[in-house]
Design a protein around this motif. Structure first.
Motif, PDB file in Angstrom:
ATOM      1  N   MET A  59      50.148  38.026  40.356  1.00 53.88           N
ATOM      2  CA  MET A  59      50.042  36.736  41.065  1.00 53.88           C
ATOM      3  C   MET A  59      49.134  36.961  42.291  1.00 53.88           C
ATOM      4  O   MET A  59      49.497  37.706  43.186  1.00 53.88           O
ATOM      5  CB  MET A  59      51.447  36.295  41.497  1.00 53.88           C
ATOM      6  CG  MET A  59      51.499  34.967  42.204  1.00 53.88           C
ATOM      7  SD  MET A  59      51.017  33.624  41.129  1.00 53.88           S
ATOM      8  CE  MET A  59      52.492  33.347  40.208  1.00 53.88           C
ATOM      9  N   LYS A  60      47.940  36.334  42.230  1.00 55.20           N
ATOM     10  CA  LYS A  60      46.959  36.559  43.292  1.00 55.20           C
ATOM     11  C   LYS A  60      47.067  35.405  44.302  1.00 55.20           C
ATOM     12  O   LYS A  60      46.839  34.255  43.951  1.00 55.20           O
ATOM     13  CB  LYS A  60      45.562  36.606  42.663  1.00 55.20           C
ATOM     14  CG  LYS A  60      44.452  37.012  43.598  1.00 55.20           C
ATOM     15  CD  LYS A  60      43.155  37.171  42.798  1.00 55.20           C
ATOM     16  CE  LYS A  60      42.021  37.716  43.638  1.00 55.20           C
ATOM     17  NZ  LYS A  60      40.766  37.807  42.847  1.00 55.20           N
ATOM     18  N   THR A  61      47.454  35.752  45.531  1.00 51.19           N
ATOM     19  CA  THR A  61      47.624  34.713  46.565  1.00 51.19           C
ATOM     20  C   THR A  61      46.359  34.579  47.407  1.00 51.19           C
ATOM     21  O   THR A  61      45.800  35.563  47.873  1.00 51.19           O
ATOM     22  CB  THR A  61      48.812  35.078  47.478  1.00 51.19           C
ATOM     23  OG1 THR A  61      50.020  35.111  46.690  1.00 51.19           O
ATOM     24  CG2 THR A  61      48.982  34.061  48.592  1.00 51.19           C
ATOM     25  N   VAL A  62      45.982  33.299  47.577  1.00 45.41           N
ATOM     26  CA  VAL A  62      44.842  32.966  48.444  1.00 45.41           C
ATOM     27  C   VAL A  62      45.417  32.342  49.712  1.00 45.41           C
ATOM     28  O   VAL A  62      46.381  31.572  49.636  1.00 45.41           O
ATOM     29  CB  VAL A  62      43.900  31.964  47.749  1.00 45.41           C
ATOM     30  CG1 VAL A  62      42.695  31.643  48.620  1.00 45.41           C
ATOM     31  CG2 VAL A  62      43.442  32.518  46.395  1.00 45.41           C
ATOM     32  N   ILE A  63      44.855  32.698  50.855  1.00 47.50           N
ATOM     33  CA  ILE A  63      45.336  32.139  52.126  1.00 47.50           C
ATOM     34  C   ILE A  63      44.185  31.468  52.858  1.00 47.50           C
ATOM     35  O   ILE A  63      43.044  31.945  52.812  1.00 47.50           O
ATOM     36  CB  ILE A  63      45.973  33.254  53.004  1.00 47.50           C
ATOM     37  CG1 ILE A  63      46.752  32.691  54.184  1.00 47.50           C
ATOM     38  CG2 ILE A  63      44.921  34.255  53.463  1.00 47.50           C
ATOM     39  CD1 ILE A  63      47.647  33.719  54.885  1.00 47.50           C
ATOM     40  N   ALA A  65      41.020  28.062  43.406  1.00 48.95           N
ATOM     41  CA  ALA A  65      40.281  28.526  42.212  1.00 48.95           C
ATOM     42  C   ALA A  65      39.994  30.032  42.267  1.00 48.95           C
ATOM     43  O   ALA A  65      39.709  30.659  41.247  1.00 48.95           O
ATOM     44  CB  ALA A  65      38.973  27.744  42.087  1.00 48.95           C
ATOM     45  N   LEU A  66      40.157  30.634  43.452  1.00 52.96           N
ATOM     46  CA  LEU A  66      39.894  32.081  43.603  1.00 52.96           C
ATOM     47  C   LEU A  66      41.136  32.925  43.343  1.00 52.96           C
ATOM     48  O   LEU A  66      41.103  34.153  43.454  1.00 52.96           O
ATOM     49  CB  LEU A  66      39.339  32.352  45.012  1.00 52.96           C
ATOM     50  CG  LEU A  66      37.999  31.683  45.327  1.00 52.96           C
ATOM     51  CD1 LEU A  66      37.629  31.892  46.800  1.00 52.96           C
ATOM     52  CD2 LEU A  66      36.892  32.196  44.412  1.00 52.96           C
ATOM     53  N   GLY A  67      42.249  32.249  43.019  1.00 49.95           N
ATOM     54  CA  GLY A  67      43.487  33.014  42.757  1.00 49.95           C
ATOM     55  C   GLY A  67      44.462  32.192  41.942  1.00 49.95           C
ATOM     56  O   GLY A  67      44.058  31.258  41.237  1.00 49.95           O
ATOM     57  N   SER A  84      51.305  38.389  51.630  1.00 49.21           N
ATOM     58  CA  SER A  84      50.684  39.277  50.613  1.00 49.21           C
ATOM     59  C   SER A  84      49.436  38.638  50.004  1.00 49.21           C
ATOM     60  O   SER A  84      49.260  38.613  48.778  1.00 49.21           O
ATOM     61  CB  SER A  84      51.692  39.569  49.477  1.00 49.21           C
ATOM     62  OG  SER A  84      52.925  39.913  50.017  1.00 49.21           O
ATOM     63  N   ALA A  85      48.595  38.101  50.870  1.00 50.15           N
ATOM     64  CA  ALA A  85      47.385  37.423  50.395  1.00 50.15           C
ATOM     65  C   ALA A  85      46.324  38.447  49.978  1.00 50.15           C
ATOM     66  O   ALA A  85      46.095  39.434  50.667  1.00 50.15           O
ATOM     67  CB  ALA A  85      46.834  36.514  51.486  1.00 50.15           C
ATOM     68  N   ALA A  86      45.670  38.161  48.842  1.00 50.42           N
ATOM     69  CA  ALA A  86      44.596  39.039  48.361  1.00 50.42           C
ATOM     70  C   ALA A  86      43.230  38.490  48.761  1.00 50.42           C
ATOM     71  O   ALA A  86      42.232  39.202  48.760  1.00 50.42           O
ATOM     72  CB  ALA A  86      44.675  39.149  46.836  1.00 50.42           C
ATOM     73  N   VAL A  87      43.203  37.179  49.050  1.00 45.12           N
ATOM     74  CA  VAL A  87      41.928  36.537  49.388  1.00 45.12           C
ATOM     75  C   VAL A  87      42.137  35.629  50.596  1.00 45.12           C
ATOM     76  O   VAL A  87      43.106  34.861  50.634  1.00 45.12           O
ATOM     77  CB  VAL A  87      41.406  35.669  48.211  1.00 45.12           C
ATOM     78  CG1 VAL A  87      39.989  35.170  48.494  1.00 45.12           C
ATOM     79  CG2 VAL A  87      41.435  36.456  46.907  1.00 45.12           C
ATOM     80  N   PHE A  88      41.228  35.763  51.561  1.00 42.02           N
ATOM     81  CA  PHE A  88      41.223  34.872  52.736  1.00 42.02           C
ATOM     82  C   PHE A  88      40.008  33.969  52.596  1.00 42.02           C
ATOM     83  O   PHE A  88      38.884  34.455  52.399  1.00 42.02           O
ATOM     84  CB  PHE A  88      41.127  35.709  54.024  1.00 42.02           C
ATOM     85  CG  PHE A  88      40.742  34.918  55.248  1.00 42.02           C
ATOM     86  CD1 PHE A  88      39.411  34.832  55.652  1.00 42.02           C
ATOM     87  CD2 PHE A  88      41.702  34.255  55.987  1.00 42.02           C
ATOM     88  CE1 PHE A  88      39.051  34.101  56.783  1.00 42.02           C
ATOM     89  CE2 PHE A  88      41.340  33.527  57.119  1.00 42.02           C
ATOM     90  CZ  PHE A  88      40.022  33.445  57.516  1.00 42.02           C
TER      91      PHE A  88
END
Ligand code: C2G
Length: 129
Positions: A1-5, A26-28, A86-90
């Motif tokens: 599960m990829k979290t975007v923030i 769309a990025l996660g 636990s965000a993978a993308v900002f």
């Protein structure tokens, strides 16, 4: 599960806000949004938001593309928020380009083009005319 923030004031919600949230998701797989306090927003914008924090958070949370919202107390606490969620993308608009590169050791940092021709400030000015 990829979290975007992502973060923002999101005052007088408009299509520019909706489009960056859509592109961020769309990025996660899930999107969490830090909504700036009234005080932080006043610091950033040199004016108090039209809508208070609880209302701005309520509207963002109501969007299907948003999984969770939280309060953004300060611009300096991004590392904490990214770790807490636990965000993978900002993601943030390119009006901030380069400002958050120091976070690259923690997560992917993506600056997306702003939607031209619309802003809360211009919207408020039109309403006041
Ligand atoms: N935005 C956009 N296009 C617009 C207007 C805004 O893409 N026409 C984007 C901004 O770049 C930002 C998000 O929508 O990524 C929210 O915009 P604001 O509410 O103005 O938020 P801002 O003051 O940029 O706060 O910690 C970062 C700050 O809290 C970001």
């Amino acid at each position: 599960m990829k979290t975007v923030i992502t973060f923002g004031t999101f005052d007088v919600l408009h299509v520019g806000h909706l489009r960056i949230l859509e592109r961020a998701l769309a990025l996660g797989d899930r999107l969490v949004v830090g909504v700036s306090t009234d005080e932080l927003s006043a610091e950033k914008k040199q004016r108090t938001p039209i809508y208070p924090l609880h209302e701005r958070m309520r509207l963002i949370k109501a969007l299907r593309m948003v999984d969770d919202v939280f309060v953004e107390e300060s611009l300096e606490r991004k590392r904490d928020y990214i770790l807490e969620h636990s965000a993978a993308v900002f993601v943030i608009g390119d009006d901030w380009a380069g400002k958050f590169d120091a976070l690259r050791d923690l997560c992917e940092v993506v600056y997306l083009p702003r939607t031209p021709g619309i802003s809360t400030t211009a919207t408020i000015e039109k309403i006041r005319d």
